[in-house]
Design a protein around this motif. Structure first.
Motif, PDB file in Angstrom:
ATOM      1  N   THR A  86      61.493  24.545  -9.936  1.00  0.00           N
ATOM      2  CA  THR A  86      60.602  24.315  -9.162  1.00  0.00           C
ATOM      3  C   THR A  86      60.396  22.918  -8.888  1.00  0.00           C
ATOM      4  O   THR A  86      61.513  22.296  -9.331  1.00  0.00           O
ATOM      5  CB  THR A  86      59.081  24.496  -9.978  1.00  0.00           C
ATOM      6  N   ARG A  87      59.380  22.036  -8.486  1.00  0.00           N
ATOM      7  CA  ARG A  87      59.517  20.964  -8.014  1.00  0.00           C
ATOM      8  C   ARG A  87      59.004  19.949  -9.422  1.00  0.00           C
ATOM      9  O   ARG A  87      58.861  20.501 -10.274  1.00  0.00           O
ATOM     10  CB  ARG A  87      58.364  20.471  -7.216  1.00  0.00           C
ATOM     11  N   SER A  88      59.329  18.627  -9.404  1.00  0.00           N
ATOM     12  CA  SER A  88      58.862  17.714 -10.556  1.00  0.00           C
ATOM     13  C   SER A  88      57.574  17.985 -10.732  1.00  0.00           C
ATOM     14  O   SER A  88      56.813  18.378 -10.028  1.00  0.00           O
ATOM     15  CB  SER A  88      59.482  16.553 -10.142  1.00  0.00           C
ATOM     16  N   ASN A  89      57.113  17.459 -11.996  1.00  0.00           N
ATOM     17  CA  ASN A  89      55.936  17.166 -12.356  1.00  0.00           C
ATOM     18  C   ASN A  89      54.856  16.367 -11.733  1.00  0.00           C
ATOM     19  O   ASN A  89      53.781  16.663 -11.480  1.00  0.00           O
ATOM     20  CB  ASN A  89      55.545  16.851 -13.831  1.00  0.00           C
ATOM     21  N   ASP A  90      55.757  15.410 -10.941  1.00  0.00           N
ATOM     22  CA  ASP A  90      54.931  14.625 -10.197  1.00  0.00           C
ATOM     23  C   ASP A  90      54.922  14.922  -8.718  1.00  0.00           C
ATOM     24  O   ASP A  90      54.161  14.503  -7.917  1.00  0.00           O
ATOM     25  CB  ASP A  90      55.661  13.080  -9.951  1.00  0.00           C
ATOM     26  N   GLN A  91      55.389  16.084  -8.631  1.00  0.00           N
ATOM     27  CA  GLN A  91      55.568  16.827  -7.092  1.00  0.00           C
ATOM     28  C   GLN A  91      54.546  18.001  -7.126  1.00  0.00           C
ATOM     29  O   GLN A  91      54.702  19.013  -6.323  1.00  0.00           O
ATOM     30  CB  GLN A  91      56.824  16.680  -6.642  1.00  0.00           C
ATOM     31  N   SER A 104      60.466  21.875 -19.303  1.00  0.00           N
ATOM     32  CA  SER A 104      60.886  20.757 -18.760  1.00  0.00           C
ATOM     33  C   SER A 104      62.112  19.908 -19.783  1.00  0.00           C
ATOM     34  O   SER A 104      62.534  19.031 -19.289  1.00  0.00           O
ATOM     35  CB  SER A 104      59.754  19.700 -18.324  1.00  0.00           C
ATOM     36  N   TYR A 105      62.109  20.346 -20.904  1.00  0.00           N
ATOM     37  CA  TYR A 105      62.796  19.623 -21.966  1.00  0.00           C
ATOM     38  C   TYR A 105      63.520  20.311 -22.881  1.00  0.00           C
ATOM     39  O   TYR A 105      63.550  21.760 -22.788  1.00  0.00           O
ATOM     40  CB  TYR A 105      61.928  18.557 -22.677  1.00  0.00           C
ATOM     41  N   ASP A 106      64.459  19.781 -23.491  1.00  0.00           N
ATOM     42  CA  ASP A 106      65.435  20.506 -24.699  1.00  0.00           C
ATOM     43  C   ASP A 106      64.700  21.467 -25.313  1.00  0.00           C
ATOM     44  O   ASP A 106      65.193  22.482 -25.571  1.00  0.00           O
ATOM     45  CB  ASP A 106      66.075  19.467 -25.539  1.00  0.00           C
ATOM     46  N   ASN A 107      63.586  21.368 -25.960  1.00  0.00           N
ATOM     47  CA  ASN A 107      62.779  22.025 -26.698  1.00  0.00           C
ATOM     48  C   ASN A 107      62.096  23.668 -25.954  1.00  0.00           C
ATOM     49  O   ASN A 107      61.560  24.213 -26.377  1.00  0.00           O
ATOM     50  CB  ASN A 107      61.776  21.537 -27.693  1.00  0.00           C
ATOM     51  N   GLY A 166      55.507  16.564 -19.133  1.00  0.00           N
ATOM     52  CA  GLY A 166      56.675  16.837 -18.035  1.00  0.00           C
ATOM     53  C   GLY A 166      56.345  18.078 -17.363  1.00  0.00           C
ATOM     54  O   GLY A 166      57.320  18.362 -16.378  1.00  0.00           O
ATOM     55  N   THR A 167      55.506  18.924 -17.484  1.00  0.00           N
ATOM     56  CA  THR A 167      55.499  20.219 -17.037  1.00  0.00           C
ATOM     57  C   THR A 167      53.961  20.225 -16.378  1.00  0.00           C
ATOM     58  O   THR A 167      53.742  20.174 -14.970  1.00  0.00           O
ATOM     59  CB  THR A 167      55.681  21.510 -17.770  1.00  0.00           C
ATOM     60  N   LEU A 168      52.973  20.596 -16.976  1.00  0.00           N
ATOM     61  CA  LEU A 168      51.415  20.472 -16.669  1.00  0.00           C
ATOM     62  C   LEU A 168      51.069  19.121 -15.907  1.00  0.00           C
ATOM     63  O   LEU A 168      50.376  18.970 -15.177  1.00  0.00           O
ATOM     64  CB  LEU A 168      50.599  20.854 -17.627  1.00  0.00           C
ATOM     65  N   LEU A 169      51.425  18.165 -17.060  1.00  0.00           N
ATOM     66  CA  LEU A 169      50.962  16.683 -16.809  1.00  0.00           C
ATOM     67  C   LEU A 169      51.785  16.038 -15.865  1.00  0.00           C
ATOM     68  O   LEU A 169      53.149  16.120 -16.032  1.00  0.00           O
ATOM     69  CB  LEU A 169      50.891  15.973 -18.129  1.00  0.00           C
TER      70      LEU A 169
END
Length: 283
Positions: A257-262, A225-228, A12-15
């Protein structure tokens, strides 16, 4: 403030959503490395899986924060920090989880033990439970992990369960919170329940690594990108979250920042580290 360490979540971040590393992201990581910034991964993944991603980024000689902070190491034999769930508690957790329809994985730093999945769509089940595990990370599938643990007690940095039903997931969390003391329950993606020792977090892992390297939290950038990722984002000198993250997580961040897909990681590096280093390549 000059930032000396960059900590990156993986999924969800790098990938991207297709679980691939973008060319722009690789170039951005190469850029900060060339400027002397220490790059690490701070992930819920098991150590061998994180090591595979680190190799793709050419940072596999660096210390990695894995198992949600329960295992910090540059190789599996010599961790600078590890916090395991004791064997009796592992059994207690698994015994509870087996009353629910979920896939269970006991995540050791070298291998995993999981229950065989029985789901109406076996293809979907395999896609969900296999995501993030490299082929060289051995997984021993058994009919009943609790029965397996009776014969072979195990201490692990992390236990992960994947649920297909949100109500069952919530019921399992409530039962575990009531029945098992001193554990931490988080989530790293939809349907996941991640269980570690209560003292464990990615933020704690960053503190351990910072002490080892002589880098204080205020000189770190952490992206999640997530709860953890919440505590890590809140405690870093610059806490960054991805564009697709929840409103709650965004409220804890210094920068969105932008999303992982961006290509959100690459965008953050251009916007934040450009001001620190003024590289011609990003003008």
């Amino acid at each position: 403030m000059a930032y000396r360490l960059l900590a990156l979540d993986i999924d969800g971040t790098l990938l991207k959503s297709n679980h691939r590393l973008g060319k722009e992201t690789k170039e951005a990581i190469e850029f900060v490395k060339s400027k002397g910034v220490y790059v690490t991964l701070a992930t819920g993944r098991a150590f061998p899986s994180a090591k595979k991603v680190a190799k793709s980024l050419k940072i596999d000689d660096n210390y990695l924060i894995t198992h949600d902070g329960a295992f910090v190491a540059d190789d599996s034999e010599n961790p600078i920090f590890e916090r395991r769930i004791e064997s009796s508690k592992v059994y207690q957790i698994v015994d509870i989880l087996e009353n629910y329809h979920c896939h269970i994985r006991l995540l050791h730093e070298k291998y995993a033990v999981g229950n065989k999945v029985h789901h109406k769509s076996q293809l979907i089940a395999r896609m969900n439970v296999g995501m993030g595990d490299p082929l060289f990370y051995p997984v021993n599938f058994v009919d009943s992990p609790s029965h397996h643990l009776i014969d072979q007690p195990l201490t692990v940095p992390k236990i992960r369960a994947h649920f297909w039903n949100e109500v069952e997931q919530q019921d399992a969390m409530e039962e575990l919170e009531e029945a098992v003391p001193d554990i931490r329950l988080t989530s790293s993606e939809h349907g996941s329940l991640d269980i570690t020792d209560a003292s464990v977090s990615k933020a704690r892992g960053l503190q351990v690594l910072g002490k080892k390297l002589g880098i204080p939290l205020k000189e770190m950038v952490a992206i999640g990108s997530y709860d953890n990722d919440a505590e890590m984002v809140a405690q870093a000198g610059l806490g960054v979250v991805m564009g697709q993250s929840s409103k709650e997580l965004k409220s804890m961040a210094n920068w969105i920042t932008r999303s992982n897909d961006q290509n959100g990681v690459a965008y953050m590096v251009r916007e934040v580290f450009r001001k620190q280093f003024h590289p011609k390549v990003f003008k």
